[in-house]
Design a protein around this motif. Structure first.
Motif, PDB file in Angstrom:
ATOM      1  N   LEU A 355      43.823  31.773  34.406  1.00 20.23           N
ATOM      2  CA  LEU A 355      43.445  31.966  35.809  1.00 20.23           C
ATOM      3  C   LEU A 355      44.152  33.216  36.321  1.00 20.23           C
ATOM      4  O   LEU A 355      45.347  33.388  36.088  1.00 20.23           O
ATOM      5  N   VAL A 356      43.411  34.074  36.999  1.00 16.43           N
ATOM      6  CA  VAL A 356      44.045  35.269  37.556  1.00 16.43           C
ATOM      7  C   VAL A 356      43.775  35.316  39.058  1.00 16.43           C
ATOM      8  O   VAL A 356      42.642  35.504  39.494  1.00 16.43           O
ATOM      9  N   LEU A 387      38.254  43.908  35.040  1.00 19.90           N
ATOM     10  CA  LEU A 387      37.674  42.570  34.877  1.00 19.90           C
ATOM     11  C   LEU A 387      36.925  42.417  33.542  1.00 19.90           C
ATOM     12  O   LEU A 387      37.162  41.473  32.786  1.00 19.90           O
ATOM     13  N   GLU A 388      36.034  43.368  33.252  1.00 27.02           N
ATOM     14  CA  GLU A 388      35.241  43.274  32.016  1.00 27.02           C
ATOM     15  C   GLU A 388      36.142  43.256  30.786  1.00 27.02           C
ATOM     16  O   GLU A 388      35.942  42.489  29.856  1.00 27.02           O
ATOM     17  N   GLU A 389      37.152  44.123  30.819  1.00 25.60           N
ATOM     18  CA  GLU A 389      38.052  44.241  29.673  1.00 25.60           C
ATOM     19  C   GLU A 389      38.858  42.943  29.477  1.00 25.60           C
ATOM     20  O   GLU A 389      39.059  42.470  28.356  1.00 25.60           O
ATOM     21  N   VAL A 390      39.299  42.367  30.572  1.00 25.07           N
ATOM     22  CA  VAL A 390      40.065  41.120  30.508  1.00 25.07           C
ATOM     23  C   VAL A 390      39.205  40.009  29.901  1.00 25.07           C
ATOM     24  O   VAL A 390      39.646  39.259  29.028  1.00 25.07           O
ATOM     25  N   VAL A 391      37.956  39.952  30.340  1.00 20.69           N
ATOM     26  CA  VAL A 391      37.049  38.926  29.819  1.00 20.69           C
ATOM     27  C   VAL A 391      36.822  39.146  28.323  1.00 20.69           C
ATOM     28  O   VAL A 391      36.918  38.224  27.517  1.00 20.69           O
ATOM     29  N   ARG A 392      36.564  40.410  27.965  1.00 21.92           N
ATOM     30  CA  ARG A 392      36.305  40.733  26.550  1.00 21.92           C
ATOM     31  C   ARG A 392      37.528  40.395  25.686  1.00 21.92           C
ATOM     32  O   ARG A 392      37.436  39.723  24.665  1.00 21.92           O
ATOM     33  N   TYR A 393      38.695  40.831  26.144  1.00 20.96           N
ATOM     34  CA  TYR A 393      39.930  40.611  25.371  1.00 20.96           C
ATOM     35  C   TYR A 393      40.203  39.109  25.215  1.00 20.96           C
ATOM     36  O   TYR A 393      40.512  38.628  24.133  1.00 20.96           O
ATOM     37  N   GLY A 394      40.035  38.396  26.311  1.00 18.05           N
ATOM     38  CA  GLY A 394      40.237  36.946  26.275  1.00 18.05           C
ATOM     39  C   GLY A 394      39.314  36.295  25.249  1.00 18.05           C
ATOM     40  O   GLY A 394      39.747  35.509  24.409  1.00 18.05           O
ATOM     41  N   GLU A 400      39.330  31.844  27.743  1.00 16.62           N
ATOM     42  CA  GLU A 400      38.321  32.180  28.760  1.00 16.62           C
ATOM     43  C   GLU A 400      38.942  32.434  30.114  1.00 16.62           C
ATOM     44  O   GLU A 400      39.854  31.699  30.525  1.00 16.62           O
ATOM     45  N   LEU A 401      38.405  33.410  30.802  1.00 12.08           N
ATOM     46  CA  LEU A 401      38.894  33.677  32.155  1.00 12.08           C
ATOM     47  C   LEU A 401      38.392  32.601  33.122  1.00 12.08           C
ATOM     48  O   LEU A 401      37.222  32.226  33.089  1.00 12.08           O
ATOM     49  N   ILE A 402      39.294  32.115  33.969  1.00 12.93           N
ATOM     50  CA  ILE A 402      38.901  31.237  35.073  1.00 12.93           C
ATOM     51  C   ILE A 402      38.885  32.133  36.313  1.00 12.93           C
ATOM     52  O   ILE A 402      39.887  32.749  36.659  1.00 12.93           O
ATOM     53  N   MET A 403      37.728  32.236  36.930  1.00  7.20           N
ATOM     54  CA  MET A 403      37.590  33.108  38.096  1.00  7.20           C
ATOM     55  C   MET A 403      38.339  32.514  39.282  1.00  7.20           C
ATOM     56  O   MET A 403      38.593  31.305  39.317  1.00  7.20           O
ATOM     57  N   ASP A 429      29.702  35.655  31.486  1.00  7.08           N
ATOM     58  CA  ASP A 429      29.911  34.459  30.678  1.00  7.08           C
ATOM     59  C   ASP A 429      31.232  33.761  31.041  1.00  7.08           C
ATOM     60  O   ASP A 429      31.984  33.322  30.175  1.00  7.08           O
ATOM     61  N   ILE A 430      31.499  33.684  32.325  1.00  7.23           N
ATOM     62  CA  ILE A 430      32.688  32.970  32.829  1.00  7.23           C
ATOM     63  C   ILE A 430      32.197  31.594  33.280  1.00  7.23           C
ATOM     64  O   ILE A 430      31.214  31.501  34.015  1.00  7.23           O
ATOM     65  N   HIS A 431      32.889  30.533  32.860  1.00  5.15           N
ATOM     66  CA  HIS A 431      32.338  29.199  33.104  1.00  5.15           C
ATOM     67  C   HIS A 431      33.164  28.293  34.000  1.00  5.15           C
ATOM     68  O   HIS A 431      32.929  27.087  34.050  1.00  5.15           O
TER      69      HIS A 431
END
Ligand code: NOJ
Ligand code: CA
Length: 694
Positions: A355-356, A387-394, A400-403, A429-431
């Motif tokens: 979570l960020v 944001l995109e990079e964090v999602v990709r790296y995760g 998975e990123l929690i928005m 693709d954040i769920h």
């Protein structure tokens, strides 16, 4: 002849007379499948619908009236007659997509009473009662009809009249927030207005009268536990219970708005279920599935996009002051570099989410009370957060990123942006998303628990369903079992969480807090408490505050508190190389079976859970400020299996104030015949993993 039998005789006589004179029944009985609970519905003097409930021949709810008041039209609470009744029995089993148990039995007897006014208007409504072995639920149903079309309910008068001055665990009936410590008093001593302290960090909090929020739980002198709540709160106002301490009565008090409108509906419609859990053991309250059973079955068959998970976060930093949400201030925590470090840590420790908070534009005005509104932007990151990079790296690391959407309770703005905000999650693709509603509600005049907000929270659930995003709401509407129908409702706050230990001025949550919450707030559903702080002294960040438990107690919370998302909130450096981290790594988050072994509300609680998909079992035991020894028979384990038990426990001089971080790990081979003796320190606990040996 006992007092109870006298009442029964009177009721039967009334039935007889009315049958003879009007050829219609005026008193009807409905029993639980095991016959322990008996509900009597009857029409009292002047045609007033009423009910009473007994448990094992002891009256637990005295004769209580039911009815409604409306704006501009006559109340609907008298001159009523029963025109028809229908009965049925249901016994079915359903599967939890995620939950405390894989399967849930839904077994009840139902009675539907059709009521009609004897006066000219002939307005009608029906009451559906369901009696289970562990309690009752009833709801009102208003059919479509000529003289009741658009209605404004100004009062729902559902009474819950008690039979004695029980011991009660309660919080004030605040219309905006549930973040209180529980009070333990006699019913006659409930004084919500005295205990009501406006919280400085929140813009809005309102306790209009001596009332409590639900779930509110009680214990009778004979040892029966009662808990009052509601199920399936949909398009209606949240219910508080006004208390009459002199006459030992409670009455529904719906949350209204500044125009004194409680509920606005058009017939046909139905109300939420009014629920009373009735059980012998405190643990049965937790094991009970009454609240979810009273909700409709799931609107989806599976939810493959969401897996129950542990999660880390750029979060505790903000609460202990080592980071900021706000980019314009010092130490903006939500930056790409720090987030990636956290992702690495999560991925190394079997933690699937991150979570960020503070990633998006708007936090600059977060503390500015005057200009708080119209500032959050739910799609634009701050410049130091990719944001995109964090999602990709995760994703590359299985995390998975929690928005995060803090709305400041500015509903107008959030609803304007909701489509774009959820579309962004879908495209990335954040769920899951953590939403937040700190402060006063916009539009003005609405409260967090009123119909307007209930409908808003519902809108967000539906948006989540549409875009495959699960919701963890903070400053939410209370949980009423809607997770059965909408499994996207994964968790929520609505409790005085761990964060209070970091900044509250009153010494934080006392050790007994979490020996009460599972029997009150959590009867509604999962909580996002965020357990697992290892640096319990909070030194050097908040030396004036601390966590009032031992470290083993923090570990045990992963089992004691149920949520399909469990945070691992402390700073990474407090977990790195820490031997207790092994428990967090191992502990499950989705369960096949749950049992409460031993419990007393406000004192102690031992929970065991079997993980779904493995043969592992976990145990969590916690105590209040008193040390105690508990004996646990491991007869729940598979009889043919030998397990390796890792016991994370307090040491002889552990103490939540004097020595909170002292603990030890003991490893031992056990089987279903083993009996363990666990010594819990003051404010202490014990966490055990049972993993089958090869
Ligand atoms: C209150 C929430 O409970 C907390 O978890 C969050 O960090 C802040 N609001 C900011 O959204
Ligand atoms: Ca909060």
């Amino acid at each position: 002849m006992s007092k109870y039998s006298i009442i029964k005789v009177i009721v039967c006589l009334t039935l007889l007379t009315s049958c003879m004179s009007k050829e219609e029944p005026t008193s009807i009985t409905l029993n639980s499948p095991d016959t322990n609970i008996e509900l009597n519905f009857f029409i009292s003097d002047k045609g007033k619908p009423s009910y009473l409930v007994s448990y094992k021949n002891e009256k637990v709810i005295d004769s209580s009236k039911l009815g409604f008041e409306f704006q501009k039209v006559l109340a609907l609470d008298s001159n009523l007659k029963i025109i028809k009744v229908e009965r049925k029995t249901i016994d079915e089993t359903w599967k939890m997509i995620w939950g405390e148990d894989a399967q849930v039995r839904n077994h009840y007897n139902e009675l539907k009473v059709f009521l009609e006014e004897t006066s000219e208007l002939k307005r009608s409504f029906n009451i559906i009662f369901k009696v289970y072995n562990d309690g009752i639920g009833f709801r009102y149903e208003f059919p479509k009809q000529e003289h009741l079309n658009h209605v404004i309910i100004t009062d729902e008068n559902t009474e819950f009249n008690l039979t004695a001055d029980h011991k009660v665990w309660w919080i004030p009936g605040d219309w905006d927030i549930y973040e209180y410590l529980y009070n333990t008093t006699k019913f006659s001593e409930i004084d919500a207005l005295k205990h009501y302290e406006p919280k400085t960090h929140l813009g809005q909090t309102y306790v209009p009268e001596n009332a409590v929020n639900t779930p509110v739980t009680m214990k009778t002198d004979s040892g029966v536990y009662l808990s009052f709540h509601e199920a399936d709160l949909t398009n209606y106002a949240g219910m508080t219970l006004a208390v009459d301490t002199l006459n030992l009565k409670m009455k529904s008090e719906l949350v209204g708005n500044s125009e004194n409108i409680k509920v606005k509906r058009q017939t046909p419609f139905e109300t939420p279920w009014r629920t009373i859990q009735i059980v012998d053991r405190a643990g049965d309250l937790i094991e009970s599935k009454l609240i979810v059973n009273l909700n409709e079955s799931s609107v989806i068959d599976n939810m493959s996009y969401f897996k129950p998970t542990k999660y880390v976060g750029v979060w505790w930093d903000m609460h202990i002051g080592t980071g900021n949400w706000d980019y314009s201030g010092k130490n903006h925590a939500a930056n790409t570099k720090y987030t990636k470090e956290m992702i690495d840590f999560a991925s190394e420790h079997n933690i699937g989410g991150i979570l960020v908070e503070g990633w998006n534009i708007g936090w600059e005005k977060w503390w500015d009370k005057k200009n708080k509104k119209e500032h959050f932007d739910f799609v634009t990151p701050y410049p130091d957060y990719d944001l995109e990079e964090v999602v990709r790296y995760g994703k590359s690391k299985g995390v998975e990123l929690i928005m995060h959407h803090e709305t400041s309770a500015d509903i107008i703005r959030y609803e304007k942006q909701i489509d774009t905000a959820f579309a962004l999650m879908k495209s990335l693709d954040i769920h899951s998303v953590k939403t937040g509603y700190v402060g006063s509600v916009t539009p003005e005049g609405e409260y967090h628990h009123g119909q307007y907000m209930v409908n808003h929270y519902q809108k967000v659930l539906e948006k989540g369903l549409e875009t495959n995003v699960a919701i963890n709401a903070h400053e939410p509407i209370k949980a009423t079992g809607k997770r059965r129908t909408y499994p996207v409702a994964i968790s929520r706050e609505g409790v005085r969480g761990q964060e209070y230990n970091a900044w509250s001025k009153d010494g934080g949550n006392p050790p007994e807090h979490l020996t009460i919450v599972p029997f009150t707030r959590m009867l509604g559903g999962p909580i996002d408490y965020t357990p697992g702080i290892f640096n319990t002294s909070l030194k050097p960040y908040k030396s004036e505050n601390q966590i009032n438990t031992t470290l083993s107690h923090q570990l045990a919370l992963y089992v004691v508190l149920y949520s399909p998302v469990q945070m691992v909130p402390d700073l990474i450096k407090h977990y790195q190389e820490h031997p207790a981290m092994q428990f967090i790594k191992d502990v499950g988050v989705d369960w096949k079976k749950t049992k409460v072994l031993e419990a007393e509300i406000g004192d102690y609680l031992t929970v065991i859970r079997q993980e779904k998909g493995t043969d592992n079992w976990f145990l969590g035991a916690i105590t209040d400020e008193n040390q105690r020894i508990i004996k646990v028979s491991l007869d729940f384990l598979d009889v043919d299996t030998i397990y390796s038990a890792k016991i994370y426990k307090d040491v002889p001089n552990s103490h939540y104030l004097k020595n909170p971080e002292a603990f030890e790990i003991e490893e031992q081979e056990v089987n279903s015949k083993t009996i363990l003796e666990l010594k819990l320190a003051a404010g202490g606990g014990c966490a055990i993993s049972f993993i089958p040996k090869e």
